[in-house]
Design a protein around this motif. Structure first.
Motif, short mmCIF file in Angstrom:
data_model
loop_
_atom_site.label_atom_id
_atom_site.label_comp_id
_atom_site.label_asym_id
_atom_site.label_seq_id
_atom_site.Cartn_x
_atom_site.Cartn_y
_atom_site.Cartn_z
N ALA A 195 8.40 -44.36 -70.48
CA ALA A 195 8.09 -44.42 -70.43
C ALA A 195 8.06 -43.71 -70.88
O ALA A 195 9.07 -42.97 -70.64
N LEU A 196 8.67 -44.49 -70.32
CA LEU A 196 8.46 -43.33 -71.09
C LEU A 196 8.27 -42.14 -70.24
O LEU A 196 8.31 -41.07 -70.77
N LEU A 197 7.87 -42.24 -68.89
CA LEU A 197 7.52 -41.12 -68.04
C LEU A 197 8.61 -40.93 -67.00
O LEU A 197 8.92 -41.85 -66.28
N MET A 198 9.21 -39.68 -66.93
CA MET A 198 10.44 -39.50 -66.15
C MET A 198 10.35 -38.32 -65.19
O MET A 198 9.92 -37.25 -65.55
N THR A 255 -1.06 -42.40 -61.57
CA THR A 255 -1.96 -42.46 -62.72
C THR A 255 -1.75 -41.19 -63.54
O THR A 255 -1.70 -40.09 -62.99
N ILE A 256 -1.62 -41.35 -64.85
CA ILE A 256 -1.25 -40.25 -65.73
C ILE A 256 -2.19 -40.22 -66.93
O ILE A 256 -2.64 -41.27 -67.39
N GLN A 299 -4.60 -43.16 -70.87
CA GLN A 299 -4.44 -43.20 -69.41
C GLN A 299 -3.34 -44.22 -69.09
O GLN A 299 -3.31 -45.32 -69.66
N ILE A 300 -2.45 -43.85 -68.19
CA ILE A 300 -1.38 -44.74 -67.77
C ILE A 300 -1.53 -45.04 -66.29
O ILE A 300 -1.63 -44.13 -65.46
N LEU A 301 -1.57 -46.31 -65.94
CA LEU A 301 -1.47 -46.76 -64.57
C LEU A 301 -0.09 -47.38 -64.41
O LEU A 301 0.30 -48.23 -65.23
N LEU A 333 -1.40 -35.69 -63.72
CA LEU A 333 -0.68 -36.69 -62.95
C LEU A 333 -1.27 -36.78 -61.56
O LEU A 333 -1.50 -35.77 -60.91
N ASN A 334 -1.56 -37.99 -61.12
CA ASN A 334 -2.07 -38.22 -59.77
C ASN A 334 -1.16 -39.23 -59.08
O ASN A 334 -1.14 -40.40 -59.42
#
Length: 266
Positions: free
Chosen positions: A11-14, A48-49, A69-71, A243-244
């Protein structure tokens, strides 16, 4: 704080955290333990990012800068993500919705306001996201959950000694990639470099952690990433800003109707 899943691993987000490294530890963690730990950190529920994506193209070509924005809702066996452009204004509301269940291939929709919706199936997972060096598969796949995980060597990234973890999908696990190699800083349990292979010969994509932050509870988290499609001369940079994790996304949040409703908000 920012979590990059594999990516964008993710994410790609780790996410990452400590691995015990006291003198009492007789053996370093095995490939299965490293992969299992990183996989669990990815599958951490809803968040949520916000991030900035900069696609730097060859000289004399204008760079593309996007606020995104990423959900996401990442749980064992099920992943739902939305990547939504917030800025620039002329692309506001353009979104990518992806879903993946179990070992099935991901599928989704690329929505361009006001009404254009293009279906994304297995054949599109190799295509670029918003003109960047990321492929759709990079946004949603968790290669640390693949069946085959092995330590194939050691390497140095930014003067840090790393274990090289090779991940391969099992016979029933769908992916555009034949394998993925991660250079993992074991002390902080952070992948400093990830290379993805379409075939056994050469990597086609390299993702590097360019900035790491340390949270109050001691966790180390990649805060910025660079992504290169090694077949081109471009570079994509991702910088997290917010980041939330105190959110609870529901099924209805990951629908084409929900994406369209967001576009209607002034």
């Amino acid at each position: 704080m920012m979590k990059f899943t594999a990516p964008l691993t993710a994410a790609l987000l780790m996410a990452s955290t400590f691995w015990p490294t006291s003198a009492a530890d007789a053996e370093p963690p095995s490939a299965k333990e490293i992969a299992g730990h990183l996989s669990t950190m990815q599958e951490d529920g809803s968040s949520t990012i916000r991030l900035r994506l900069t696609a730097a193209t060859p000289p004399d070509t204008k760079n593309s800068v996007l606020q995104i924005q990423i959900l996401q809702r990442r749980n064992p066996g099920t992943t739902d993500v939305i990547y939504r452009i917030l800025w620039p204004k002329d692309r506001q509301g353009e979104s990518v919705l992806l879903k993946k269940k179990g070992d099935q291939a991901p599928a989704g929709t690329h929505f361009i306001p006001p009404e254009t919706a293009k279906s994304l199936g297995p054949n599109q997972m190799k295509d670029p996201v918003f003109g960047s060096d990321l492929a759709y598969a990079d946004l949603i796949e968790n290669f640390y959950a693949w069946d085959s995980q092995a330590i194939v060597g050691e390497g140095v990234v930014g003067r840090v000694n790393c274990q090289i973890l090779e991940s391969k999908p099992g016979s029933g696990q769908s992916s555009i990639y034949a394998s993925v190699r991660s250079w993992v800083d074991i002390d902080r349990m952070v992948p400093l470099r990830v290379e993805k292979f379409l075939s056994p010969v050469k990597p086609v994509r390299r993702i590097e952690t360019t900035r790491i932050t340390k949270e109050a509870d001691g966790h180390h988290i990649p805060a910025s990433l660079s992504v290169r499609d090694l077949r081109k001369t471009s570079l994509t940079e991702l910088e997290g800003s917010r980041l939330n994790e105190r959110v609870q996304h529901e099924d209805q949040d990951f629908t084409l109707e929900a994406i369209k409703e967001f576009r209607k908000v002034p």
